[in-house]
Design an enzyme around this catalytic site. Structure first.
Site, PDB file in Angstrom:
ATOM      1  N   ASN A 168       0.862  -1.191   0.000  1.00 55.15           N
ATOM      2  CA  ASN A 168       0.000   0.000   0.000  1.00 55.15           C
ATOM      3  C   ASN A 168       0.895   1.236   0.000  1.00 55.15           C
ATOM      4  OD1 ASN A 168      -1.894   1.961   0.387  1.00 55.15           O
ATOM      5  ND2 ASN A 168      -2.447   1.357   2.480  1.00 55.15           N
ATOM      6  N   LYS A 190       0.013   4.283  -0.479  1.00 56.19           N
ATOM      7  CA  LYS A 190      -0.668   5.491   0.037  1.00 56.19           C
ATOM      8  C   LYS A 190      -0.387   6.681  -0.892  1.00 56.19           C
ATOM      9  CE  LYS A 190      -0.291   3.405   4.572  1.00 56.19           C
ATOM     10  NZ  LYS A 190      -0.276   3.573   6.015  1.00 56.19           N
ATOM     11  N   HIS A 229      -9.808   1.845   4.643  1.00 54.92           N
ATOM     12  CA  HIS A 229      -8.538   2.023   5.367  1.00 54.92           C
ATOM     13  C   HIS A 229      -8.756   3.056   6.477  1.00 54.92           C
ATOM     14  CE1 HIS A 229      -4.400   3.006   6.283  1.00 54.92           C
ATOM     15  NE2 HIS A 229      -4.059   1.887   5.682  1.00 54.92           N
ATOM     16  N   GLU A 276      -7.037   5.407   7.404  1.00 55.21           N
ATOM     17  CA  GLU A 276      -6.714   6.778   7.006  1.00 55.21           C
ATOM     18  C   GLU A 276      -7.876   7.404   6.226  1.00 55.21           C
ATOM     19  OE1 GLU A 276      -2.917   5.897   5.205  1.00 55.21           O
ATOM     20  OE2 GLU A 276      -2.168   5.330   7.187  1.00 55.21           O
ATOM     21  N   GLU A 331      -6.224  -4.347  10.459  1.00 61.12           N
ATOM     22  CA  GLU A 331      -5.174  -3.346  10.642  1.00 61.12           C
ATOM     23  C   GLU A 331      -5.457  -2.525  11.891  1.00 61.12           C
ATOM     24  OE1 GLU A 331      -2.833  -2.322   6.951  1.00 61.12           O
ATOM     25  OE2 GLU A 331      -4.570  -1.014   6.968  1.00 61.12           O
ATOM     26  N   GLY A 347       1.961   2.502  10.809  1.00 60.83           N
ATOM     27  CA  GLY A 347       2.975   3.550  10.723  1.00 60.83           C
ATOM     28  C   GLY A 347       3.689   3.826  12.035  1.00 60.83           C
ATOM     29  N   SER A 377       2.730  -1.889  10.436  1.00 58.38           N
ATOM     30  CA  SER A 377       4.158  -1.945  10.800  1.00 58.38           C
ATOM     31  C   SER A 377       4.807  -3.304  10.566  1.00 58.38           C
ATOM     32  CB  SER A 377       4.369  -1.492  12.248  1.00 58.38           C
ATOM     33  OG  SER A 377       4.065  -0.120  12.361  1.00 58.38           O
TER      34      SER A 377
HETATM   35  P1  PGA Z   1       2.436   0.439   7.716  1.00 61.00           P
HETATM   36  O1  PGA Z   1       1.030   0.700   6.939  1.00 61.00           O
HETATM   37  O2  PGA Z   1       2.952  -0.873   7.249  1.00 61.00           O
HETATM   38  O3  PGA Z   1       3.294   1.608   7.317  1.00 61.00           O
HETATM   39  O4  PGA Z   1       2.110   0.431   9.172  1.00 61.00           O
HETATM   40  C1  PGA Z   1       0.114  -0.346   6.742  1.00 61.00           C
HETATM   41  C2  PGA Z   1      -1.149   0.209   6.134  1.00 61.00           C
HETATM   42  O5  PGA Z   1      -1.583   1.301   6.518  1.00 61.00           O
HETATM   43  O6  PGA Z   1      -1.754  -0.417   5.261  1.00 61.00           O
END
Ligand code: PGA
Length: 264
Positions: A12, A14, A103, A105, A181, A187, A220
């Site tokens: 992903n 983003k 997601h 976000e 998630e 993150g 992460s």
């Molecule tokens: P990350 O993001 O691996 O940077 O934690 C995962 C995601 O948001 O899909």
């Protein structure tokens, strides 16, 4: 696109990269993937909406043997028509194999379970595979609280899909993949424990009465933590990983692929 027994990795990206950077990274990943014998169909890339078509055509034109999938990071709940700025699921068909929905976000920007459900119904109707993100936000929550919250989010999404006539059997029959998630892990550099992810997977499979429901973990993940998530077996097993930060460098992404046994 990938066989049921093989873990699926989704990168992903983003909004981290400009479209030209996305094409360059896709080329690097494909080249390194070929060298490391990346298993065909084991990796899906989710570029930005602006880079998606260019990345998809590069991968299909020059690296088709790897069968890298393409996912959009979102789609519209609208059908094609008078909806300025929206991207209907049906318009992604041909370029994207799947769409990431819900997601955290996007939820943080106001998306409700009901809206996500409507988007999911549009994907199902268009014949495009939904990757539905669910996740708890409180790092201090107990395992049972996390499971209850994720099941509640799933029900909210189903209720939203039902408003467009898409029932649970149709959703489950669409090849829907859930990505668990935890918001606090995304993150942060602090992945959840594989035990928590396995408990959530068990709760979702029990809720849906579907032992074959495909469930990924995201938050992460890196080369060190990746394999642990794929160790649980049975109803608590996970079928792959959704990877953010570590997918922005070809080497780090291939390190994860090696750790989970889809590259050498
Ligand atoms: P990350 O993001 O691996 O940077 O934690 C995962 C995601 O948001 O899909």
């Amino acid at each position: 696109m990938n066989d049921a027994a093989q873990p699926l990795l989704i990168a992903n990206w983003k909004a981290n990269l400009a479209p030209g950077e996305e094409v360059a990274l896709a080329a690097q990943i494909a080249t390194l993937g070929a060298t490391r014998r990346l298993s065909p169909g084991s990796l899906m890339i989710a570029p930005s909406m602006v880079g998606l078509v260019a990345v998809a055509s590069l991968l299909r034109r020059e690296h088709d043997a790897l069968k890298l999938g393409i996912a959009a990071q979102d789609c519209s709940s609208d059908l094609a028509g008078a909806a300025t700025g929206e991207i209907p699921a049906s318009h992604l068909l041909g370029a994207a194999d799947a769409v990431i929905l819900g997601h955290s976000e996007r939820r943080a920007r106001g998306e409700s379970g009901s809206l996500i459900g409507a988007k999911l119904a549009r994907c199902v109707a268009a014949g495009i595979r939904p990757i539905l993100c669910l996740g708890d936000a409180d790092p201090k929550a107990t395992e049972s609280e996390r499971c209850a919250l994720v099941v509640r989010q799933w029900r909210e999404v189903l209720a939203g899909a039902a408003t467009l006539g898409c029932d649970v059997a149709t959703v489950l029959g669409s090849g829907v993949t859930i990505a668990y998630e935890p918001v606090w892990a995304i993150g942060s550099g602090q992945a959840a424990s594989p035990d928590v992810a396995a408990a959530v997977a068990r709760a979702l499979r029990s809720e849906t009465s579907s032992s074959s429901l495909r469930i990924l973990y995201g938050g992460s993940v890196d080369g060190k933590s990746a394999a642990g998530f794929l160790s649980p077996t049975g109803e608590g097993s996970l079928n792959g990983l959704l990877i953010g930060g570590a997918s922005l460098q070809a080497e780090r992404l291939l390190e994860i692929a090696t750790a989970v046994g889809v590259a050498s």
